[in-house]
Design a protein around this motif. Structure first.
Motif, short mmCIF file in Angstrom:
data_model
loop_
_atom_site.label_atom_id
_atom_site.label_comp_id
_atom_site.label_asym_id
_atom_site.label_seq_id
_atom_site.Cartn_x
_atom_site.Cartn_y
_atom_site.Cartn_z
N SER A 122 0.82 -1.21 0.00
CA SER A 122 0.00 0.00 0.00
C SER A 122 0.85 1.26 0.00
CB SER A 122 -0.95 0.01 1.21
OG SER A 122 -0.23 0.29 2.41
N ARG A 123 2.10 1.12 0.42
CA ARG A 123 3.04 2.24 0.44
C ARG A 123 4.00 2.21 -0.74
NH1 ARG A 123 2.87 4.61 5.58
NH2 ARG A 123 4.95 5.52 5.35
N GLY A 124 3.68 1.36 -1.72
CA GLY A 124 4.50 1.30 -2.92
C GLY A 124 5.83 0.60 -2.76
N ILE A 125 5.90 -0.33 -1.79
CA ILE A 125 7.15 -1.03 -1.48
C ILE A 125 6.98 -2.52 -1.74
CG2 ILE A 125 8.84 -1.61 0.32
CD1 ILE A 125 7.94 0.99 1.75
N VAL A 126 7.92 -3.11 -2.47
CA VAL A 126 7.99 -4.55 -2.66
C VAL A 126 9.16 -5.07 -1.83
CG1 VAL A 126 8.39 -6.42 -4.32
CG2 VAL A 126 7.04 -4.41 -4.99
N HIS A 127 8.93 -6.12 -1.05
CA HIS A 127 10.00 -6.66 -0.20
C HIS A 127 11.11 -7.27 -1.05
CE1 HIS A 127 12.16 -9.34 2.53
NE2 HIS A 127 11.70 -8.59 3.52
N GLY A 128 10.77 -8.21 -1.89
CA GLY A 128 11.71 -8.73 -2.87
C GLY A 128 12.65 -9.82 -2.40
#
Length: 261
Positions: A122-128
């Motif tokens: 939701s904050r535009g972050i991918v863990h990856g």
């Protein structure tokens, strides 16, 4: 007496030494509590330092019960981040010691991690880089502890991630997106439920070192008798095509329902 390496913190014990980073058990004089201090090693590549500072500054903006907290990114001689101390053990150690988890425990573990990932997305972050070593379990509370590769959806132009856990799109240097985290969580849940490496060493038909996964892992339902709802969910999460995977919000809802049974 020489000044402390990190003002306000006493480095008590080196707990991990990696290629680029040293991790210390430390004491915060201001907070009067133990903390973790993660620093780049002398001579580490500049990119490692930039990545650590990016991770620390990102964590300072995040507040979620299933994500480790950062306390400070101090201005010192080399890149350093101060994190909260977490009790418990990483999931890879938990799986080694306990074997396959009960279905409800698998669902509850997945629900907690999925809630953190929905928040990140939701904050535009991918863990990856989801894998059992990057999460801690303390008395039933799961926490993500490593966001060093996290960032916005993008194409990774260099080899990153952990062999055996990278998604097909990461291996092909294609777009890394929230669907990449769905894959990572799917492999983690498969390992938790089956007590089995999703891509065991030597399984060259499905995973090739240097090339990544060649096809989806063996379905959970073929590894262990589990409720069809859980088996179908994990199989969908580990679909080779990212477009075929469910959203993380759907994954969380399904795991919530399974955990409540």
């Amino acid at each position: 007496m020489s000044a402390p390496a990190v003002p306000g913190y006493r480095l008590r014990r080196l707990v991990h030494r990696g290629t680029s980073f040293d991790v210390y058990d430390a004491w915060s004089d201001e907070r009067a509590c133990p903390v973790v201090v993660k620093r780049t090693r002398p001579g580490a590549a500049a990119e490692a330092g930039r990545r650590l500072l990016r991770e620390g500054r990102m964590l300072l903006t995040l507040t979620h019960p299933h994500i480790v907290r950062a306390y400070e990114v101090p201005q010192v001689d080399r890149p350093t981040v101060v994190l909260e101390t977490l009790t418990g053990q990483t999931l890879d150690h938990l799986f080694d010691e306990n074997g396959a988890l009960a279905v409800r425990d698998v669902a509850e573990l997945g629900r907690q991690l999925a809630s953190a990932l929905v928040y990140l997305h939701s904050r535009g972050i991918v863990h990856g880089d989801l894998k059992p070593a990057n999460a801690v379990n303390a008395q039933g509370l799961a926490r993500l502890i490593d966001l060093s590769l996290a960032g916005p959806p993008r194409v990774w132009r260099s080899a990153r991630g952990t062999p055996g856990y990278v998604s097909p799109e990461q291996a092909r240097r294609e777009q890394v997106s929230p669907a990449t985290d769905v894959w990572g969580l799917g492999l983690l849940l498969l390992e938790a439920a089956a007590d089995d490496d999703p891509y065991p060493v030597g399984d060259d038909g499905r995973y090739r070192e240097g090339h990544g996964p060649l096809e989806a892992p063996v379905p959970l339902s073929r590894r262990r008798r589990v409720p069809a709802r859980l088996g179908d969910l994990v199989t969908a999460m580990s679909a080779f095509d990212p477009a075929a995977r469910p959203s993380m919000a759907h994954v969380r809802r399904e795991l919530e329902a399974l955990a409540e049974r």
